[in-house]
Scaffold this motif. Structure first.
Motif, PDB file in Angstrom:
ATOM      1  N   ALA A  74     -43.155 -37.551  -0.734  1.00 26.58           N
ATOM      2  CA  ALA A  74     -41.710 -37.294  -0.812  1.00 26.58           C
ATOM      3  C   ALA A  74     -41.260 -37.163  -2.257  1.00 26.58           C
ATOM      4  CB  ALA A  74     -40.955 -38.424  -0.110  1.00 26.58           C
ATOM      5  N   GLU A  75     -41.806 -37.976  -3.143  1.00 28.42           N
ATOM      6  CA  GLU A  75     -41.450 -37.889  -4.558  1.00 28.42           C
ATOM      7  C   GLU A  75     -41.920 -36.569  -5.164  1.00 28.42           C
ATOM      8  OE1 GLU A  75     -39.874 -39.054  -8.232  1.00 28.42           O
ATOM      9  OE2 GLU A  75     -39.553 -39.776  -6.178  1.00 28.42           O
ATOM     10  N   LEU A  76     -43.143 -36.138  -4.808  1.00 30.35           N
ATOM     11  CA  LEU A  76     -43.650 -34.860  -5.321  1.00 30.35           C
ATOM     12  C   LEU A  76     -42.811 -33.692  -4.798  1.00 30.35           C
ATOM     13  CD1 LEU A  76     -47.507 -35.450  -5.016  1.00 30.35           C
ATOM     14  CD2 LEU A  76     -46.147 -35.380  -7.106  1.00 30.35           C
ATOM     15  N   GLN A  77     -42.416 -33.753  -3.530  1.00 34.23           N
ATOM     16  CA  GLN A  77     -41.572 -32.692  -2.981  1.00 34.23           C
ATOM     17  C   GLN A  77     -40.221 -32.642  -3.688  1.00 34.23           C
ATOM     18  OE1 GLN A  77     -41.470 -33.632   1.194  1.00 34.23           O
ATOM     19  NE2 GLN A  77     -43.380 -32.535   1.648  1.00 34.23           N
ATOM     20  N   ARG A  78     -39.690 -33.794  -3.995  1.00 35.15           N
ATOM     21  CA  ARG A  78     -38.419 -33.823  -4.719  1.00 35.15           C
ATOM     22  C   ARG A  78     -38.568 -33.202  -6.108  1.00 35.15           C
ATOM     23  NH1 ARG A  78     -35.962 -36.428  -8.500  1.00 35.15           N
ATOM     24  NH2 ARG A  78     -37.798 -37.704  -8.934  1.00 35.15           N
ATOM     25  N   GLU A  95     -40.862 -30.993  -6.964  1.00 32.37           N
ATOM     26  CA  GLU A  95     -41.100 -29.557  -6.788  1.00 32.37           C
ATOM     27  C   GLU A  95     -39.782 -28.815  -6.576  1.00 32.37           C
ATOM     28  OE1 GLU A  95     -43.655 -26.550  -3.869  1.00 32.37           O
ATOM     29  OE2 GLU A  95     -43.378 -28.662  -3.357  1.00 32.37           O
ATOM     30  N   LYS A  96     -38.899 -29.382  -5.756  1.00 38.75           N
ATOM     31  CA  LYS A  96     -37.599 -28.756  -5.517  1.00 38.75           C
ATOM     32  C   LYS A  96     -36.795 -28.673  -6.807  1.00 38.75           C
ATOM     33  CE  LYS A  96     -33.405 -29.273  -2.747  1.00 38.75           C
ATOM     34  NZ  LYS A  96     -32.702 -30.117  -1.734  1.00 38.75           N
ATOM     35  N   LEU A 119     -38.241 -25.869  -8.952  1.00 43.45           N
ATOM     36  CA  LEU A 119     -37.873 -24.545  -8.445  1.00 43.45           C
ATOM     37  C   LEU A 119     -36.422 -24.210  -8.802  1.00 43.45           C
ATOM     38  CD1 LEU A 119     -39.585 -24.564  -4.921  1.00 43.45           C
ATOM     39  CD2 LEU A 119     -40.269 -23.256  -6.940  1.00 43.45           C
ATOM     40  N   GLU A 120     -35.543 -25.188  -8.674  1.00 39.15           N
ATOM     41  CA  GLU A 120     -34.139 -24.946  -9.040  1.00 39.15           C
ATOM     42  C   GLU A 120     -34.011 -24.629 -10.523  1.00 39.15           C
ATOM     43  OE1 GLU A 120     -32.166 -28.449  -7.794  1.00 39.15           O
ATOM     44  OE2 GLU A 120     -32.136 -27.933  -5.657  1.00 39.15           O
ATOM     45  N   ASN A 121     -34.749 -25.354 -11.353  1.00 35.96           N
ATOM     46  CA  ASN A 121     -34.717 -25.077 -12.793  1.00 35.96           C
ATOM     47  C   ASN A 121     -35.297 -23.693 -13.104  1.00 35.96           C
ATOM     48  OD1 ASN A 121     -33.592 -27.576 -13.335  1.00 35.96           O
ATOM     49  ND2 ASN A 121     -35.573 -28.564 -13.629  1.00 35.96           N
ATOM     50  N   LYS A 122     -36.348 -23.302 -12.351  1.00 35.69           N
ATOM     51  CA  LYS A 122     -36.944 -21.986 -12.554  1.00 35.69           C
ATOM     52  C   LYS A 122     -35.951 -20.872 -12.237  1.00 35.69           C
ATOM     53  CE  LYS A 122     -40.677 -19.021 -10.895  1.00 35.69           C
ATOM     54  NZ  LYS A 122     -41.779 -18.879  -9.906  1.00 35.69           N
TER      55      LYS A 122
END
Length: 211
Positions: free
Chosen positions: A141-145, A147-148, A151-154
Motif C-alpha cells: 500500500a505504501e509503494l502504491q501510494r 507510485e501514484k 505519476l501525478e508529479n510526472k
C-alpha cells in the motif's frame, strides 16, 4: 479505703502525672496530650502548648494510616527460601520450553507432550504468517501510494514541458515573421526605388504618358 481517701489519692497522682507529662514535653521536645476522666466523670486534660486538637487530629490521621496500610512483618528466612525455589522452578520450566521449541531434548517428551508442542508451534506459525502478511500488505500500500504520487508529479512536469515548448515555438514564429518583414522591405528593386524618388522630385504633368 474511703471515698475521701480515693479522691485525695487521685488528685495527688493526677498532679504528678501532669507534671511528668510536662517534663517529657520540655526535655524531649515531644508533643504530649493527656486525658483523664475521674470516677465521677470529671474531665482533666493536659496538652503541649495547649494544642490538644492538633495532637488528636494527628493521632487520628496516623491511626487511620496504620489501620488501612498495616506494616507487614519482614519475611522469614524460610519464606524467602520457598519463594526462591518457586522462582527457580519457573525459570527451569521456561528454559526447557525454549529448548523444546528450538527442537532440542525432544526425546524426554511423551507423545502427548509432542502433540501439544506441535499444536503450539502451528499456532505460533499462524501468528507469524499473519503478522508477516500484514507487513507485506502495508508495504505494498505504501509503494502504491508513492507510485501514484510519482505519476501525478510526472503529469505536472510533462504539462510544464509542453507549455514551455509552445511558448518557445510561438516566440520563434514571431521572430521569423519580423525577419520576413525586414527582408521584404530591404529587397525592393532599384528601378522601383528610382521611380519612387522621381515621383517625388518631378511635377505631375511630366509623369503623364504621351497621348
Amino acid at each position: 479505703m474511703g471515698r475521701g481517701s480515693v479522691q485525695l489519692t487521685f488528685s495527688k497522682r493526677r498532679v504528678g502525672l501532669f507534671k511528668k507529662a510536662h517534663e517529657i514535653s520540655i526535655l524531649c521536645g515531644a508533643n504530649v496530650a493527656l486525658i483523664i476522666f475521674s470516677s465521677k466523670g470529671n474531665l482533666y486534660e493536659y496538652s503541649t502548648n495547649s494544642c490538644m486538637e492538633r495532637i488528636l487530629e494527628r493521632y487520628m490521621r496516623n491511626s487511620y494510616v496504620e489501620k488501612t496500610f498495616p506494616i507487614q512483618e519482614p519475611e522469614s528466612q524460610e519464606d524467602l527460601c520457598q519463594e526462591y525455589e518457586e522462582l527457580k522452578r519457573k525459570v527451569d520450566a521456561l528454559q526447557r520450553s525454549r529448548r523444546h521449541v528450538m527442537g532440542e531434548n525432544l526425546d524426554t517428551l511423551s507423545l502427548t507432550e509432542l502433540q501439544q508442542l506441535e499444536l503450539q508451534l502451528e499456532t505460533t506459525l499462524k501468528h507469524i504468517r499473519f503478522q508477516m502478511n500484514k507487513l507485506l500488505l502495508d508495504s505494498i500500500a505504501e509503494l502504491q501510494r508513492k507510485e501514484k504520487s510519482l505519476l501525478e508529479n510526472k503529469i505536472v512536469l510533462e504539462n510544464k514541458i509542453i507549455e514551455n515548448n509552445n511558448a518557445i515555438t510561438m516566440a520563434r514564429q514571431m521572430q521569423a515573421k519580423e525577419q520576413g518583414r525586414d527582408q521584404a522591405s530591404s529587397s525592393t528593386p532599384p528601378t522601383l526605388l528610382l521611380l519612387n524618388s522621381l515621383s517625388t522630385a518631378l511635377p505631375p504633368w511630366m509623369l503623364r504618358p504621351p497621348s
